[in-house]
Motif scaffolding. Structure first.
Motif, PDB file in Angstrom:
ATOM      1  N   ILE A  24      -3.996  37.820  13.506  1.00  0.00           N
ATOM      2  CA  ILE A  24      -3.056  36.957  12.794  1.00  0.00           C
ATOM      3  C   ILE A  24      -2.076  36.312  13.776  1.00  0.00           C
ATOM      4  O   ILE A  24      -1.760  36.882  14.818  1.00  0.00           O
ATOM      5  CB  ILE A  24      -2.283  37.721  11.707  1.00  0.00           C
ATOM      6  N   THR A  25      -1.616  35.113  13.414  1.00  0.00           N
ATOM      7  CA  THR A  25      -0.666  34.375  14.242  1.00  0.00           C
ATOM      8  C   THR A  25       0.473  33.852  13.371  1.00  0.00           C
ATOM      9  O   THR A  25       0.536  34.123  12.160  1.00  0.00           O
ATOM     10  CB  THR A  25      -1.352  33.195  14.945  1.00  0.00           C
ATOM     11  N   ASP A  26       1.338  33.076  13.975  1.00  0.00           N
ATOM     12  CA  ASP A  26       2.465  32.484  13.244  1.00  0.00           C
ATOM     13  C   ASP A  26       1.991  31.599  12.096  1.00  0.00           C
ATOM     14  O   ASP A  26       2.662  31.508  11.055  1.00  0.00           O
ATOM     15  CB  ASP A  26       3.326  31.651  14.199  1.00  0.00           C
ATOM     16  N   LYS A  27       0.852  30.971  12.268  1.00  0.00           N
ATOM     17  CA  LYS A  27       0.336  30.082  11.225  1.00  0.00           C
ATOM     18  C   LYS A  27       0.090  30.848   9.930  1.00  0.00           C
ATOM     19  O   LYS A  27       0.485  30.415   8.836  1.00  0.00           O
ATOM     20  CB  LYS A  27      -0.951  29.413  11.698  1.00  0.00           C
ATOM     21  N   GLY A  28      -0.564  31.998  10.055  1.00  0.00           N
ATOM     22  CA  GLY A  28      -0.822  32.810   8.864  1.00  0.00           C
ATOM     23  C   GLY A  28       0.456  33.332   8.251  1.00  0.00           C
ATOM     24  O   GLY A  28       0.614  33.363   7.022  1.00  0.00           O
ATOM     25  N   LEU A  29       1.409  33.734   9.093  1.00  0.00           N
ATOM     26  CA  LEU A  29       2.666  34.278   8.586  1.00  0.00           C
ATOM     27  C   LEU A  29       3.488  33.207   7.877  1.00  0.00           C
ATOM     28  O   LEU A  29       4.251  33.506   6.947  1.00  0.00           O
ATOM     29  CB  LEU A  29       3.462  34.873   9.752  1.00  0.00           C
ATOM     30  N   SER A  30       3.321  31.953   8.300  1.00  0.00           N
ATOM     31  CA  SER A  30       4.075  30.866   7.659  1.00  0.00           C
ATOM     32  C   SER A  30       3.669  30.692   6.201  1.00  0.00           C
ATOM     33  O   SER A  30       4.489  30.324   5.357  1.00  0.00           O
ATOM     34  CB  SER A  30       3.861  29.557   8.431  1.00  0.00           C
ATOM     35  N   TYR A  31       2.391  30.955   5.877  1.00  0.00           N
ATOM     36  CA  TYR A  31       1.950  30.868   4.482  1.00  0.00           C
ATOM     37  C   TYR A  31       2.682  31.902   3.632  1.00  0.00           C
ATOM     38  O   TYR A  31       3.101  31.619   2.506  1.00  0.00           O
ATOM     39  CB  TYR A  31       0.441  31.101   4.389  1.00  0.00           C
ATOM     40  N   VAL A  32       2.840  33.101   4.177  1.00  0.00           N
ATOM     41  CA  VAL A  32       3.552  34.158   3.458  1.00  0.00           C
ATOM     42  C   VAL A  32       5.005  33.755   3.242  1.00  0.00           C
ATOM     43  O   VAL A  32       5.569  33.929   2.153  1.00  0.00           O
ATOM     44  CB  VAL A  32       3.480  35.494   4.238  1.00  0.00           C
ATOM     45  N   GLY A  33       5.630  33.198   4.271  1.00  0.00           N
ATOM     46  CA  GLY A  33       7.019  32.778   4.157  1.00  0.00           C
ATOM     47  C   GLY A  33       7.228  31.700   3.108  1.00  0.00           C
ATOM     48  O   GLY A  33       8.228  31.704   2.386  1.00  0.00           O
ATOM     49  N   MET A  34       6.270  30.810   3.002  1.00  0.00           N
ATOM     50  CA  MET A  34       6.406  29.704   2.054  1.00  0.00           C
ATOM     51  C   MET A  34       6.139  30.112   0.609  1.00  0.00           C
ATOM     52  O   MET A  34       6.739  29.558  -0.313  1.00  0.00           O
ATOM     53  CB  MET A  34       5.447  28.566   2.443  1.00  0.00           C
ATOM     54  N   CYS A  35       5.270  31.108   0.399  1.00  0.00           N
ATOM     55  CA  CYS A  35       4.773  31.374  -0.955  1.00  0.00           C
ATOM     56  C   CYS A  35       5.181  32.725  -1.552  1.00  0.00           C
ATOM     57  O   CYS A  35       4.913  32.969  -2.728  1.00  0.00           O
ATOM     58  CB  CYS A  35       3.245  31.277  -0.967  1.00  0.00           C
ATOM     59  N   CYS A  36       5.795  33.603  -0.768  1.00  0.00           N
ATOM     60  CA  CYS A  36       6.117  34.952  -1.267  1.00  0.00           C
ATOM     61  C   CYS A  36       7.621  35.199  -1.221  1.00  0.00           C
ATOM     62  O   CYS A  36       8.111  35.976  -0.373  1.00  0.00           O
ATOM     63  CB  CYS A  36       5.376  36.016  -0.460  1.00  0.00           C
ATOM     64  N   PRO A  37       8.378  34.584  -2.114  1.00  0.00           N
ATOM     65  CA  PRO A  37       9.843  34.698  -2.063  1.00  0.00           C
ATOM     66  C   PRO A  37      10.370  36.079  -2.419  1.00  0.00           C
ATOM     67  O   PRO A  37      11.525  36.384  -2.140  1.00  0.00           O
ATOM     68  CB  PRO A  37      10.301  33.660  -3.095  1.00  0.00           C
ATOM     69  N   ASN A  38       9.517  36.929  -3.050  1.00  0.00           N
ATOM     70  CA  ASN A  38       9.971  38.263  -3.468  1.00  0.00           C
ATOM     71  C   ASN A  38       9.706  39.339  -2.424  1.00  0.00           C
ATOM     72  O   ASN A  38       9.951  40.523  -2.687  1.00  0.00           O
ATOM     73  CB  ASN A  38       9.289  38.654  -4.781  1.00  0.00           C
ATOM     74  N   LEU A  39       9.219  38.948  -1.243  1.00  0.00           N
ATOM     75  CA  LEU A  39       8.893  39.925  -0.209  1.00  0.00           C
ATOM     76  C   LEU A  39      10.141  40.686   0.232  1.00  0.00           C
ATOM     77  O   LEU A  39      11.159  40.094   0.577  1.00  0.00           O
ATOM     78  CB  LEU A  39       8.268  39.223   0.997  1.00  0.00           C
ATOM     79  N   ARG A  40      10.046  42.026   0.215  1.00  0.00           N
ATOM     80  CA  ARG A  40      11.164  42.880   0.614  1.00  0.00           C
ATOM     81  C   ARG A  40      10.840  43.762   1.819  1.00  0.00           C
ATOM     82  O   ARG A  40      11.750  44.230   2.490  1.00  0.00           O
ATOM     83  CB  ARG A  40      11.606  43.749  -0.566  1.00  0.00           C
ATOM     84  N   GLU A  41       9.555  43.985   2.080  1.00  0.00           N
ATOM     85  CA  GLU A  41       9.159  44.814   3.217  1.00  0.00           C
ATOM     86  C   GLU A  41       8.017  44.153   3.966  1.00  0.00           C
ATOM     87  O   GLU A  41       7.011  43.762   3.368  1.00  0.00           O
ATOM     88  CB  GLU A  41       8.729  46.206   2.741  1.00  0.00           C
ATOM     89  N   LEU A  42       8.174  44.033   5.298  1.00  0.00           N
ATOM     90  CA  LEU A  42       7.141  43.426   6.130  1.00  0.00           C
ATOM     91  C   LEU A  42       6.975  44.260   7.396  1.00  0.00           C
ATOM     92  O   LEU A  42       7.933  44.491   8.132  1.00  0.00           O
ATOM     93  CB  LEU A  42       7.519  41.988   6.499  1.00  0.00           C
ATOM     94  N   ASP A  43       5.754  44.715   7.645  1.00  0.00           N
ATOM     95  CA  ASP A  43       5.452  45.521   8.830  1.00  0.00           C
ATOM     96  C   ASP A  43       4.500  44.739   9.731  1.00  0.00           C
ATOM     97  O   ASP A  43       3.377  44.428   9.340  1.00  0.00           O
ATOM     98  CB  ASP A  43       4.814  46.849   8.404  1.00  0.00           C
ATOM     99  N   LEU A  44       4.973  44.424  10.942  1.00  0.00           N
ATOM    100  CA  LEU A  44       4.176  43.687  11.923  1.00  0.00           C
ATOM    101  C   LEU A  44       3.994  44.501  13.200  1.00  0.00           C
ATOM    102  O   LEU A  44       3.812  43.944  14.284  1.00  0.00           O
ATOM    103  CB  LEU A  44       4.860  42.352  12.248  1.00  0.00           C
ATOM    104  N   TYR A  45       4.053  45.806  13.091  1.00  0.00           N
ATOM    105  CA  TYR A  45       3.959  46.702  14.245  1.00  0.00           C
ATOM    106  C   TYR A  45       2.731  46.392  15.102  1.00  0.00           C
ATOM    107  O   TYR A  45       1.601  46.402  14.621  1.00  0.00           O
ATOM    108  CB  TYR A  45       3.892  48.149  13.725  1.00  0.00           C
TER     109      TYR A  45
END
Length: 666
Positions: free
Chosen positions: A445-466
């Motif tokens: 995964i890269t920034d491009k994939g993460l940008s989709y999550v940022g744009m479409c998932c406003p209820n996100l409360r926990e994100l693990d990118l370890y």
């Protein structure tokens, strides 16, 4: 002469607001302690009403109790888990000031009290319904027996009180006949006699936790006679075996939850006996059980058609067994198969295709599964809200596209150590209710994939990118901009993360947990941005961030007054930064190992200044140079020391690290 126009300043009279209206306002702002404090300081009226409205308290230190309870006279629920030392005097003050109103008391992390304090509490609090005395490892029978004086008690927790015997439990059973919930987990001195007395004397018990007790099937005869018993936990009860249950013939029609996990001597035959009279069972946990979950075993589930949740973690599960579970228990809503290494595509597919109402599925470390299973899950379980599939490494990238397209109601998704890529994240971003997303060790995964999550998932409360090394500041910026309710984020070992990410995340004012271990490009400038704007910050991991220095800790000391846990090992912090942490009244845990800028005197002064400290992880070399009297004083205050002799090591390449892990796990 020109007249000067007078400007009338409106001064609101808050005294005109009714008490009921103010209480409604307080209900709305109660989740944020700082807002409550600001509200109470608005005027004398609000100060009085706020103290009248609040009924639940969680003080930082027991020596604050007299002042706190004098103000909050209506305290009903008191949580003292942040107070490692609660003396008999503190309990006496508590009984005197809050005795008539107190309903529940949590002492599960507290010590230093004795039978005298407990007795005064029991006598002065006539309406006390619940008390938690777990982890009182030094408490003996005479101390626990005074609990019997609290005759109104309904809930009692004595977990890990290893010195207690049947005698103490017998006294409690005779005096507290209204008990409905009892926890005796890890009370290894309690056996069949004490448990049997509870069952005979306390006829209203609904929840009973007997995990890891040396009991046998003998006391189960009396337990299963309880007409109101709904939850029975027998985890790790090695004395409960097939032979001890063979004469069991009691129906327990009220039983809804049974936990027989880790009962190594209980096989299919014994489980069948236990389940035979539990026709209303809804939740069954037999994880890490020695019985093979096959077609023969599942026949015992015929009488529990109401089953909604089953946990089979670590069990040997056959395809026929899974197929039979799907057929016999088609009302299942939760299934956990974590670390069931025998689960195959055939077995899982035959299970999920029968469970149209499945809500939660855990297939963590089921390494034989491929995209075939994921396709079947996506097509058969549109109501899924939680899917955990860590380390399912055979699942192809294309399969993740189906999850987003078919399971739009997902709220929790764990894809740690999987082959998902940006296209998969684009599809998953269609799950608009997503609140927890774990993408640790996802190397595609890269920034491009993460940008989709940022744009479409406003209820996100926990994100693990370890260790997801393809992520940079651009991706974190997308998350921070679109997920303003974010509370937890882990970017550990994402080495391209810089201060720009921290500045972006500072917009997430609800942030509570930030982990950035092994991010060499993070500096105190970025940390200061987080400290200034994220007032709820409670846990911070800065280990192996060499550019973090005293200026970052000074900012934390000034702005982050809710900080409870911090790790500054292998940083550039010196005595000045450590001493500044003493200004954070909530601080409980400190880890500082391999920080060469620290001196023994600086560490000693910092530890002494942190009045609420409960755990300190330090380098082993400090053990010989810190004054023994200081260590003893801090331990007496309730602080536990962990001494580590770690040396600074170069970080492994993530791909190499992942391969090494796969070689270890079968």
């Amino acid at each position: 002469m020109k007249k000067v126009k007078q400007i009338h300043v409106f001064k609101p009279n808050f005294d005109l607001l009714s008490e009921e209206l103010v209480f409604i306002i307080l209900d709305l702002i109660s989740p944020n302690p700082s807002d409550l404090k600001s509200f109470s300081l608005t005027c004398k009226c609000f100060y009085h009403l706020e103290s009248k409205h609040r009924t639940s308290l969680k003080p930082l230190r027991s020596d604050y109790l007299p002042r706190i309870l004098t103000r909050y006279r209506h305290t009903a629920d008191l949580d003292l888990t942040l107070c490692p030392r609660v003396s008999d005097y503190a309990l006496s003050v508590l009984a005197s000031l809050s005795g008539p109103t107190l309903r529940s008391l949590d002492l599960s992390r507290s010590r230093s009290f004795s039978a005298a304090g407990l007795l005064r509490l029991a006598l002065k609090c006539p309406h006390l319904l619940a008390i938690d005395l777990s982890n009182a490892t030094d408490m003996r029978d005479a101390d626990a027996a005074v609990v019997a004086e609290a005759t109104s008690l309904e809930s009692l927790k004595l977990g890990r009180c290893k010195m207690l015997t049947d005698m103490a439990i017998g006294c409690i059973a005779v005096g507290c006949k209204k008990l409905t919930s009892v926890c005796l987990k890890w009370c290894v001195g309690v056996g069949d006699l004490g448990v049997g007395l509870l069952a005979v004397k306390c006829l209203h018990i609904r929840t009973l936790d007997l995990s890891y007790l040396p009991i046998t099937g003998k006391c189960l005869h009396d337990i299963l006679k309880l007409q109101h018993l709904e939850e029975l936990l027998l985890e790790g009860c090695f004395g409960v075996d097939d032979d001890s249950l063979k004469s069991l013939r009691h129906d327990c029609k009220s039983l809804k939850k049974l936990n027989a996990s880790s009962c190594q001597n209980l096989t299919q035959r014994g489980l069948t006996t236990l389940l035979s009279g539990a026709g209303c069972l809804q939740r069954l946990d037999i994880a890490h059980c020695s019985s093979v979950i096959s077609l023969d075993f599942t026949s015992s589930l015929k009488k529990v058609s109401t089953l909604q949740s089953i946990r089979l973690d670590g069990c040997s599960v056959t395809s026929d067994g899974l197929k039979a579970i799907g057929t016999l228990c088609n009302s299942l809503k939760e299934v956990s198969l974590s670390k069931c290494v025998t689960v195959t595509d055939e077995g899982l597919s035959s299970l999920v295709m029968k469970l149209k109402d499945l809500r939660k599925l855990d297939i963590t470390c089921c390494r034989k599964l491929s995209g075939v299973s994921i396709t079947q899950i996506a097509n058969s379980c549109p109501l899924l809200v939680s899917l955990k599939m860590e380390s399912c490494s055979l699942v192809s990238r294309e399969a993740f596209w189906l999850i987003g397209q078919k399971c739009r109601l997902l709220e929790e998704l764990d894809l740690t150590d999987n082959e998902i890529d940006d296209e998969g994240l684009k599809s998953i971003s269609s799950c608009l209710s997503l609140s927890s997303l774990k993408l640790g060790i996802c190397l595609n995964i890269t920034d491009k994939g993460l940008s989709y999550v940022g744009m479409c998932c406003p209820n996100l409360r926990e994100l693990d990118l370890y260790r997801s090394v393809g992520i940079t500041d651009i991706g974190i910026s997308s998350i921070a901009q679109g997920c303003i309710h974010l509370e937890t984020i882990n970017v550990s070992y994402c080495q391209d993360i810089t201060d720009k990410s921290l500045v972006s995340l500072s917009k997430c004012s609800l942030l509570q947990i930030f982990e950035s271990r092994g991010c060499p490009n993070i500096t105190s400038k970025g940390l200061a941005a987080i400290a200034v704007r994220c007032k709820r910050l409670a846990k911070l991991d800065l280990k192996k961030c060499p550019s973090i220095n005293d200026s970052g800790l000074l900012a934390l000391a000034h702005f982050s007054q809710n900080l409870k846990q911090i790790n500054v090992s292998d940083t550039a912090v010196t005595d000045v930064g450590m001493l500044s942490l003493a200004n954070i009244g909530c601080l409980q845990n400190i880890a500082v190992v391999n920080s060469r800028g620290l001196s023994a005197s600086g560490v000693a002064a910092a530890l002494l200044g942190c009045g609420g400290l409960r755990k300190a992880k330090l380098h082993a070399s400090l053990r010989t140079v810190l004054p023994v009297s200081l260590i003893l004083h801090l331990e007496a205050r309730g602080c536990t020391f962990l001494w580590k002799d770690n040396t600074l090591q170069a970080e492994l390449d993530p791909k190499y690290w992942k391969l090494q892990l796969e070689d270890v796990v079968p």
